[in-house]
Motif scaffolding. Structure first.
Motif, short mmCIF file in Angstrom:
data_model
loop_
_atom_site.label_atom_id
_atom_site.label_comp_id
_atom_site.label_asym_id
_atom_site.label_seq_id
_atom_site.Cartn_x
_atom_site.Cartn_y
_atom_site.Cartn_z
N ARG A 13 -7.91 4.93 -4.17
CA ARG A 13 -7.26 4.87 -2.86
C ARG A 13 -6.55 3.54 -2.65
O ARG A 13 -7.09 2.48 -2.97
N GLY A 14 -5.35 3.64 -2.09
CA GLY A 14 -4.58 2.44 -1.75
C GLY A 14 -3.44 2.20 -2.72
O GLY A 14 -3.60 2.36 -3.93
N GLY A 15 -2.29 1.81 -2.19
CA GLY A 15 -1.14 1.51 -3.02
C GLY A 15 -1.25 0.16 -3.68
O GLY A 15 -2.21 -0.59 -3.47
N ARG A 16 -0.24 -0.17 -4.48
CA ARG A 16 -0.27 -1.45 -5.19
C ARG A 16 -0.06 -2.63 -4.26
O ARG A 16 -0.65 -3.69 -4.45
N TYR A 17 0.83 -2.48 -3.25
CA TYR A 17 1.19 -3.59 -2.40
C TYR A 17 1.22 -3.16 -0.95
O TYR A 17 1.38 -1.98 -0.63
N GLY A 18 1.08 -4.15 -0.06
CA GLY A 18 1.13 -3.89 1.36
C GLY A 18 2.39 -4.45 1.98
O GLY A 18 3.23 -5.06 1.32
N ALA A 19 2.52 -4.29 3.29
CA ALA A 19 3.73 -4.71 4.00
C ALA A 19 3.95 -6.21 3.95
O ALA A 19 5.07 -6.70 4.06
N LEU A 20 2.88 -7.00 3.78
CA LEU A 20 3.01 -8.44 3.77
C LEU A 20 3.46 -9.00 2.44
O LEU A 20 3.71 -10.19 2.31
N ASN A 21 3.61 -8.14 1.45
CA ASN A 21 3.83 -8.63 0.09
C ASN A 21 5.27 -8.57 -0.37
O ASN A 21 5.54 -8.73 -1.55
N THR A 22 6.20 -8.37 0.56
CA THR A 22 7.59 -8.21 0.12
C THR A 22 8.13 -9.47 -0.54
O THR A 22 9.03 -9.40 -1.37
N THR A 26 -4.39 -9.08 1.11
CA THR A 26 -3.26 -8.34 1.65
C THR A 26 -3.04 -6.99 0.97
O THR A 26 -2.12 -6.26 1.35
N LEU A 27 -3.84 -6.66 -0.02
CA LEU A 27 -3.57 -5.47 -0.84
C LEU A 27 -4.32 -4.24 -0.35
O LEU A 27 -5.53 -4.32 -0.06
N PRO A 28 -3.66 -3.09 -0.27
CA PRO A 28 -4.29 -1.88 0.28
C PRO A 28 -5.56 -1.45 -0.45
O PRO A 28 -6.49 -0.95 0.20
N LYS A 29 -5.63 -1.60 -1.76
CA LYS A 29 -6.82 -1.17 -2.49
C LYS A 29 -8.07 -1.95 -2.09
O LYS A 29 -9.19 -1.51 -2.31
N PHE A 30 -7.87 -3.14 -1.51
CA PHE A 30 -8.98 -4.02 -1.16
C PHE A 30 -9.28 -4.02 0.34
O PHE A 30 -10.03 -4.86 0.81
N GLN A 31 -8.70 -3.06 1.05
CA GLN A 31 -8.84 -3.04 2.50
C GLN A 31 -9.82 -1.97 2.98
O GLN A 31 -9.75 -0.81 2.55
N GLY A 32 -10.72 -2.34 3.85
CA GLY A 32 -11.56 -1.42 4.62
C GLY A 32 -12.14 -0.25 3.85
O GLY A 32 -12.84 -0.42 2.85
N GLY A 91 -18.29 -5.24 1.41
CA GLY A 91 -18.38 -6.35 2.34
C GLY A 91 -17.80 -7.65 1.82
O GLY A 91 -17.73 -8.63 2.56
N THR A 92 -17.38 -7.67 0.55
CA THR A 92 -16.74 -8.87 0.02
C THR A 92 -15.51 -9.22 0.85
O THR A 92 -14.70 -8.35 1.16
N ALA A 93 -15.39 -10.49 1.23
CA ALA A 93 -14.24 -10.94 2.01
C ALA A 93 -13.38 -11.87 1.16
O ALA A 93 -13.91 -12.68 0.40
N PHE A 94 -12.08 -11.74 1.28
CA PHE A 94 -11.14 -12.58 0.54
C PHE A 94 -10.44 -13.53 1.50
O PHE A 94 -9.98 -13.12 2.56
N GLY A 95 -10.35 -14.79 1.13
CA GLY A 95 -9.74 -15.79 1.98
C GLY A 95 -8.24 -15.64 2.08
O GLY A 95 -7.61 -14.89 1.33
N ARG A 96 -7.64 -16.39 3.01
CA ARG A 96 -6.19 -16.30 3.23
C ARG A 96 -5.41 -16.80 2.03
O ARG A 96 -4.23 -16.47 1.87
N ASP A 97 -6.05 -17.63 1.19
CA ASP A 97 -5.35 -18.11 0.01
C ASP A 97 -5.56 -17.20 -1.19
O ASP A 97 -5.19 -17.54 -2.31
N ASP A 98 -6.13 -16.02 -0.95
CA ASP A 98 -6.36 -15.04 -1.99
C ASP A 98 -5.46 -13.84 -1.75
O ASP A 98 -5.56 -13.16 -0.72
N PHE A 99 -4.59 -13.58 -2.72
CA PHE A 99 -3.61 -12.50 -2.61
C PHE A 99 -4.23 -11.14 -2.30
O PHE A 99 -3.63 -10.30 -1.63
#
Length: 351
Positions: A334-343, A248-254, A237-245
């Motif tokens: 589970r989850g890759g190193r980077y997501g689509a927003l991280n290019t 956007t990372l898959p390992k930290f999603q859902g 349930g930890t939430a990361f703010g928009r100023d926290d990289f």
């Protein structure tokens, strides 16, 4: 100086064949300028100075840190900000520190990045870093990310000229393949390779680490605490703010985050049974690997620097190392190193 897994942690780690050596756990400074929320410059300077007094002597920065935002619309500190912080902090303490910085990543007005490995830029970037750091030499100078338009031999040749002039003591690369490492090392000895490596990110183990060992190159793992996950401070349930990289990372999603948290819970239980923190055990696992390794965990506050440094006193048996390796088998994370927003930022060495 490669020991078997589970051997006592070394008191110092050599940086390749450069003649430089460092305490086993350094300090990554990127979070003091970007990617992980706001940081107070005065607190950052005080933390670095206190770290030196504690005995930490390996400080990792880049001219790029501060130049790119963690998410669209996020505030940034500015190109070179992190180097300026370090230079300010090390006034009067420079001879007690091994300073590592990097060049090649450059921001665009649109908030993206490109990589510049032209020989003429190597010299320009080095001179600018020296000014910001307030020093006459860079101990370890990294080629941050490869410029695909410039042969690595040309870039490393320019770096070698800086070594010959005394402006740089040793050179390093970041996130390169074994082939590129070999080609670079044929031009000038490479002292260190910086790549992501931790209990939950093990991609370097198959080919990169063996090549480092063959060439005598020290591995400097960034994100050795899995971007904070392995420190054990997060909960479901930890939430990361928009100023926290990490937002956007898959390992930290859902569902990925919830699954990975269960692995961290097991790490937390393992560590508690031995009277240590999860982060200390995660760092001790790295230091127990059969390679010359000098991790650079990021920290904004002295309490975390002190905790991370104490990992050198955490004993792990060969069975402990094997058990932790199995717990975080790559197939279980589970989850890759980077997501689509991280290019735009994924290649800028996020710690």
């Amino acid at each position: 100086m490669y020991e078997e897994a589970g051997a006592p942690h070394p008191a110092r780690v050599p940086l390749g064949g450069s003649g430089l050596s460092v305490r086993p756990v350094g300090l990554g400074l990127m979070g003091m300028s970007q990617f992980y929320g706001a940081a107070d410059p005065d607190t950052s300077v005080a933390t670095i100075r206190a770290a030196v007094d504690l005995g930490v002597d390996f400080f990792d920065t880049s001219d790029y840190y501060g130049a790119s935002s963690a998410a669209p619309g996020s505030p940034v500190a500015g190109f070179g900000h992190n180097e300026e912080l370090l230079g300010r902090a090390l006034k009067g303490l420079r001879d007690r520190a091994v300073v590592a910085t990097k060049f090649s990543a450059r921001p665009t007005p649109e908030g993206r990045s490109f990589f510049d490995g032209r020989p003429e830029y190597v010299r320009t970037a080095c001179e600018a870093s020296l000014r910001r750091l307030g020093t006459d030499r860079i101990d370890l100078y990294y080629y941050h990310r490869l410029d695909p338009a410039v042969p690595v031999e040309d870039t490393v040749g320019a770096m070698a000229e800086l070594v010959a002039e005394g402006k740089v003591r040793a050179i390093g690369l970041s996130e390169v393949t074994p082939e590129i490492l070999r080609r670079a090392n044929a031009v000038h000895p490479v002292s260190a390779l910086q790549s992501e490596y931790s209990l939950w990110e093990r991609g370097v183990e198959a080919a990169v680490l063996p090549e480092c060992r063959r060439l005598g190159v020290t591995l400097v793992p960034y994100s050795p605490l899995g971007r904070g996950m392995l420190a054990g401070g997060f909960r479901s349930g930890t939430a990361f703010g928009r100023d926290d990289f990490r937002s956007t990372l898959p390992k930290f999603q859902g569902a990925n985050f919830d699954h990975n948290m269960r692995l961290v819970d097991a790490l937390r239980e393992f560590a508690a049974g031995r009277g240590h923190t999860p982060g200390q055990v995660a760092l001790a696992w790295l230091l127990s690997q059969p390679h010359d390794i000098a991790p650079i965990p990021g920290a904004k506050r002295m309490a975390y620097v002190r905790e991370n440094s104490a990992a050198t006193s955490v004993p792990l048996s060969a069975d402990d190392v094997a058990r932790l390796s199995a717990l975080f088998d790559p197939a279980r994370v589970r989850g890759g190193r980077y997501g689509a927003l991280n290019t735009a930022v994924r290649d800028a060495d996020e710690k």
